[in-house]
Design a protein around this motif. Structure first.
Motif, PDB file in Angstrom:
ATOM      1  N   LYS A 205      10.540  50.047 -10.764  1.00 32.02           N
ATOM      2  CA  LYS A 205      10.312  50.041 -12.324  1.00 32.02           C
ATOM      3  C   LYS A 205      10.412  48.748 -13.044  1.00 32.02           C
ATOM      4  O   LYS A 205      11.276  47.990 -12.511  1.00 32.02           O
ATOM      5  CB  LYS A 205      11.432  50.976 -12.850  1.00 32.02           C
TER       6      LYS A 205
ATOM      7  N   LEU B  80      10.747  46.831 -16.705  1.00 31.70           N
ATOM      8  CA  LEU B  80      10.880  47.166 -18.155  1.00 31.70           C
ATOM      9  C   LEU B  80      10.386  45.756 -18.843  1.00 31.70           C
ATOM     10  O   LEU B  80      10.614  44.679 -18.778  1.00 31.70           O
ATOM     11  CB  LEU B  80      12.242  47.429 -18.592  1.00 31.70           C
TER      12      LEU B  80
ATOM     13  N   THR C  23      19.019  52.435 -15.764  1.00 32.44           N
ATOM     14  CA  THR C  23      17.647  52.514 -15.737  1.00 32.44           C
ATOM     15  C   THR C  23      17.066  53.558 -14.739  1.00 32.44           C
ATOM     16  O   THR C  23      16.381  54.556 -14.673  1.00 32.44           O
ATOM     17  CB  THR C  23      16.732  51.329 -15.254  1.00 32.44           C
TER      18      THR C  23
ATOM     19  N   ASN D  45      18.172  57.057 -15.882  1.00 32.14           N
ATOM     20  CA  ASN D  45      17.223  57.479 -16.885  1.00 32.14           C
ATOM     21  C   ASN D  45      15.597  57.871 -15.931  1.00 32.14           C
ATOM     22  O   ASN D  45      15.063  58.916 -16.757  1.00 32.14           O
ATOM     23  CB  ASN D  45      16.704  56.259 -17.888  1.00 32.14           C
TER      24      ASN D  45
ATOM     25  N   MET E  35      16.368  61.348 -14.966  1.00 31.76           N
ATOM     26  CA  MET E  35      16.422  62.259 -15.729  1.00 31.76           C
ATOM     27  C   MET E  35      14.917  62.582 -16.368  1.00 31.76           C
ATOM     28  O   MET E  35      14.757  63.489 -17.068  1.00 31.76           O
ATOM     29  CB  MET E  35      17.191  61.760 -17.100  1.00 31.76           C
ATOM     30  N   GLY E  36      13.731  61.809 -16.069  1.00 32.59           N
ATOM     31  CA  GLY E  36      12.544  62.045 -16.154  1.00 32.59           C
ATOM     32  C   GLY E  36      12.415  61.498 -17.669  1.00 32.59           C
ATOM     33  O   GLY E  36      11.077  61.436 -18.382  1.00 32.59           O
ATOM     34  N   LEU E  37      13.266  60.591 -18.259  1.00 35.74           N
ATOM     35  CA  LEU E  37      12.845  59.690 -19.595  1.00 35.74           C
ATOM     36  C   LEU E  37      12.066  58.552 -19.438  1.00 35.74           C
ATOM     37  O   LEU E  37      11.510  58.303 -20.202  1.00 35.74           O
ATOM     38  CB  LEU E  37      14.484  59.492 -20.086  1.00 35.74           C
ATOM     39  N   LEU E  38      12.054  57.923 -18.387  1.00 35.44           N
ATOM     40  CA  LEU E  38      11.091  57.030 -17.752  1.00 35.44           C
ATOM     41  C   LEU E  38      10.440  57.470 -16.689  1.00 35.44           C
ATOM     42  O   LEU E  38      10.812  58.250 -15.771  1.00 35.44           O
ATOM     43  CB  LEU E  38      12.017  55.572 -17.257  1.00 35.44           C
ATOM     44  N   SER E  39       9.267  56.796 -16.415  1.00 33.69           N
ATOM     45  CA  SER E  39       8.428  57.183 -15.413  1.00 33.69           C
ATOM     46  C   SER E  39       8.480  55.808 -14.285  1.00 33.69           C
ATOM     47  O   SER E  39       8.254  55.011 -14.851  1.00 33.69           O
ATOM     48  CB  SER E  39       6.925  57.304 -15.466  1.00 33.69           C
TER      49      SER E  39
ATOM     50  N   ASN F  91      15.893  61.934 -26.852  1.00 33.96           N
ATOM     51  CA  ASN F  91      16.057  61.863 -25.316  1.00 33.96           C
ATOM     52  C   ASN F  91      16.519  63.101 -24.609  1.00 33.96           C
ATOM     53  O   ASN F  91      16.158  63.370 -23.483  1.00 33.96           O
ATOM     54  CB  ASN F  91      16.907  60.692 -24.986  1.00 33.96           C
TER      55      ASN F  91
ATOM     56  N   VAL G 103      14.224  65.944 -24.856  1.00 39.62           N
ATOM     57  CA  VAL G 103      13.409  65.846 -23.620  1.00 39.62           C
ATOM     58  C   VAL G 103      13.737  65.970 -22.345  1.00 39.62           C
ATOM     59  O   VAL G 103      13.203  66.864 -21.484  1.00 39.62           O
ATOM     60  CB  VAL G 103      12.500  64.600 -23.837  1.00 39.62           C
ATOM     61  N   PHE G 104      14.806  65.519 -22.194  1.00 41.78           N
ATOM     62  CA  PHE G 104      15.584  65.566 -20.821  1.00 41.78           C
ATOM     63  C   PHE G 104      15.973  67.204 -20.590  1.00 41.78           C
ATOM     64  O   PHE G 104      15.567  67.651 -19.338  1.00 41.78           O
ATOM     65  CB  PHE G 104      16.986  64.729 -20.747  1.00 41.78           C
TER      66      PHE G 104
ATOM     67  N   TYR H 140       8.757  67.173 -23.316  1.00 39.74           N
ATOM     68  CA  TYR H 140       8.234  66.290 -24.374  1.00 39.74           C
ATOM     69  C   TYR H 140       7.453  67.401 -25.024  1.00 39.74           C
ATOM     70  O   TYR H 140       7.706  67.487 -26.343  1.00 39.74           O
ATOM     71  CB  TYR H 140       7.030  65.290 -23.884  1.00 39.74           C
TER      72      TYR H 140
ATOM     73  N   GLU I  60       7.086  55.401 -23.337  1.00 40.76           N
ATOM     74  CA  GLU I  60       8.398  55.747 -23.032  1.00 40.76           C
ATOM     75  C   GLU I  60       9.215  55.586 -24.153  1.00 40.76           C
ATOM     76  O   GLU I  60       9.311  54.851 -24.962  1.00 40.76           O
ATOM     77  CB  GLU I  60       8.895  54.901 -21.826  1.00 40.76           C
ATOM     78  N   LEU I  61      10.261  56.430 -24.115  1.00 39.82           N
ATOM     79  CA  LEU I  61      11.434  56.605 -25.220  1.00 39.82           C
ATOM     80  C   LEU I  61      12.468  55.298 -24.501  1.00 39.82           C
ATOM     81  O   LEU I  61      12.554  54.804 -23.548  1.00 39.82           O
ATOM     82  CB  LEU I  61      12.124  57.818 -24.724  1.00 39.82           C
TER      83      LEU I  61
ATOM     84  N   LEU J 292      15.403  53.395 -23.675  1.00 42.84           N
ATOM     85  CA  LEU J 292      16.374  53.620 -22.498  1.00 42.84           C
ATOM     86  C   LEU J 292      17.584  54.287 -23.453  1.00 42.84           C
ATOM     87  O   LEU J 292      18.376  53.749 -24.297  1.00 42.84           O
ATOM     88  CB  LEU J 292      16.929  52.459 -22.026  1.00 42.84           C
ATOM     89  N   LEU J 293      18.389  55.304 -22.684  1.00 39.52           N
ATOM     90  CA  LEU J 293      19.535  56.109 -23.298  1.00 39.52           C
ATOM     91  C   LEU J 293      20.779  55.409 -22.559  1.00 39.52           C
ATOM     92  O   LEU J 293      21.060  55.461 -21.574  1.00 39.52           O
ATOM     93  CB  LEU J 293      19.519  57.596 -22.928  1.00 39.52           C
TER      94      LEU J 293
END
Lengths: 217, 257
Positions: A9, A11, A42, A45, A48-52, B86, B89-90, B94, B251-252, B254-255
């Motif tokens: 990944k 960023l 990262t 995240n 969690m599927g919040l980033l690909s 976030n 979505v988690f 989405y 992309e959202l 970062l949490l």
């Protein structure tokens, strides 16, 4: 439970993670150790599927819970109303809220979230993660801001869920905490897994020395 | 997931929302009643235009001057600012988050429509002369106001989803509103052409002729249907599609703490 294969990944222009591969099984607790900026958050995240991922695959069976931040709550709402939001999201009955409130000894359910101390907010974030019957729970520095009693409560909550088959991935800078809880630890340094130590190995009781060696200090 | 219950719970559990609701419920009827009566007493409008003026005033004031944009931009933008998006979505997807915000826009548009009908009744009952108005007038008003509010809400939702920040969304909304109005006016003056398809003008097409906002142009859509209104649903489908496409691909943030 979850398998990561060759995850990479970026960023912006920065390569944050490179060739990350590991498996995690039921009843297992894996710790992630690494300096700030090493890619731990990262990685969580991504799971969690919040980033690909830019490359590689993440496959898992069963639902995932997470406490990776104290963000995501409504500051002007009470604790219980915030937890009701998450109960609805997770399709849980409101009785589940009572269970997690008791589990984390949260006696301030009717207080507004913005009136709480950082430690109190952290307990609410943890309660949210433990709500429902997740097969995997991700905890990013879960002991941050917690007082000693709350750390004990968290430790027993993790142990109890582990006995029920839940797996955990947790990050922490408190190495003794990881030694106590984890079956395995991964050293994530500059975006790569530099070493993996299982609790059965002798080095497991010397995480600090190992960390210093790997991060070349 | 019960989207309606989910959005309703978030609305009723926050104090600032209750305060905003109180201000909206009190301020809009009072402002519209005063302005309509003043316009009549100053002989700006005739008795025949009295109810039309109230209807026109309610839709225009609530859509463009702070009320509706505030509800949509703050209601959605706060979830991008505090990272709530976030976690939704988690825990769902989405798609679910997008649907829940569409339902939120529907809910707010319905609430404004209901408040509009009440406001018109108040204006009618407190008019300085006996006003005759039919149920048909209210029916037309409810249709026109609901779809206009929904259009404005979806436009504000589009801007908020693209901006992903309350402050940026607000500034963008009002800059676009200003640019839209200026462009419409300049082109009409210089070229005698009405650019009704500009984003903020096209959302007016159901209640004002050619998107040109003056009381004189308030009209009954069913009596004199404007065929150009057919463009409005296509416009809304396009902005909803862009919103969804951008939301699911970018992309959202970062949490992390």
């Amino acid at each position: 439970m979850i398998a990561l294969q060759n995850i990479a990944k970026k960023l912006g222009n920065k390569i944050v993670l490179e060739s990350i591969s590991f498996d995690l099984y039921s009843n297992e607790i894996v710790g992630l150790i690494g300096p700030n900026g090493s890619g731990k958050t990262t990685l969580l995240n991504l799971i969690m599927g919040l980033l690909s991922p830019d490359s590689g695959t993440i496959s898992h069976n069963g639902s995932i819970g997470a406490a990776v931040s104290r963000k995501g709550f409504f500051e002007g709402m009470t604790v219980i109303d915030n937890l009701k939001v998450f109960a609805q999201l997770k399709g849980q009955d409101y009785s589940e809220i009572k269970r997690v409130l008791d589990l984390f000894a949260i006696e301030y359910a009717n207080s507004r979230f913005d009136k709480l101390s950082a430690g109190m907010k952290q307990r609410v974030a943890l309660a949210q993660a433990f709500m429902g019957n997740h097969k995997l729970i991700l905890l990013d520095e879960p002991t941050n801001h917690l007082d000693i009693d709350s750390i004990f409560i968290l430790r027993s909550a993790i142990e109890a869920r582990k006995q029920q088959g839940t797996a955990f991935i947790l990050t922490s800078h408190v190495l003794t905490e990881l030694e106590k809880l984890c079956n395995r630890v991964l050293f994530l340094i500059n975006g790569k897994v530099r070493k993996e130590i299982s609790s059965s190995e002798a080095e497991f009781t010397r995480l600090e020395a190992e960390y210093l060696k790997l991060s070349a200090r | 997931m019960n989207y309606l219950g989910f959005e309703w719970h978030k609305l009723k559990s926050r104090k600032w929302i209750l305060v905003l609701a109180g201000v909206t419920i009190l301020a809009l009827p009072i402002v519209i009643r005063i302005l309509t009566n003043l316009s009549y007493l100053d002989e700006e409008i005739s008795q025949g235009q009295f109810m039309e003026s109230a209807a026109y005033g309610f839709i225009t004031y609530s859509s463009f001057y702070i009320f509706l944009p505030l509800w949509i931009i703050v209601g959605i933008g706060i979830e991008f600012n505090n990272g709530h998006v976030n976690l939704v979505v988690f825990n769902t997807s989405y798609n679910s988050y997008f649907k829940s915000k569409f339902i939120y826009c529907l809910l707010i548009s319905l609430a404004f429509c209901f408040l509009g009908a009440i406001t018109i009744v108040i204006v009618q009952l407190s008019a300085p002369f006996d006003v005759e108005s039919s149920l048909n007038f209210y029916g037309v008003f409810i249709f026109q106001s609901f779809f206009t509010f929904l259009s404005i809400s979806l436009l504000a939702m589009f801007i908020t989803f693209i901006a992903r920040n309350i402050a940026i969304a607000f500034v963008t909304y009002f800059l676009l509103l200003f640019a839209d109005g200026m462009t419409f006016m300049i082109v009409r003056k210089l070229y005698d052409n009405e650019l009704f398809y500009l984003p903020f003008h096209i959302t007016n097409i159901l209640y004002v002729k050619g998107g040109d906002k003056t009381v004189d142009n308030y009209y009954n859509f069913f009596q004199e249907p404007d065929s150009r209104a057919i463009i409005l649903p296509f416009f809304l489908i396009i902005i909803l599609s862009i919103t969804y496409w951008d939301f699911t691909r970018r992309e959202l943030k970062l949490l992390s703490d």
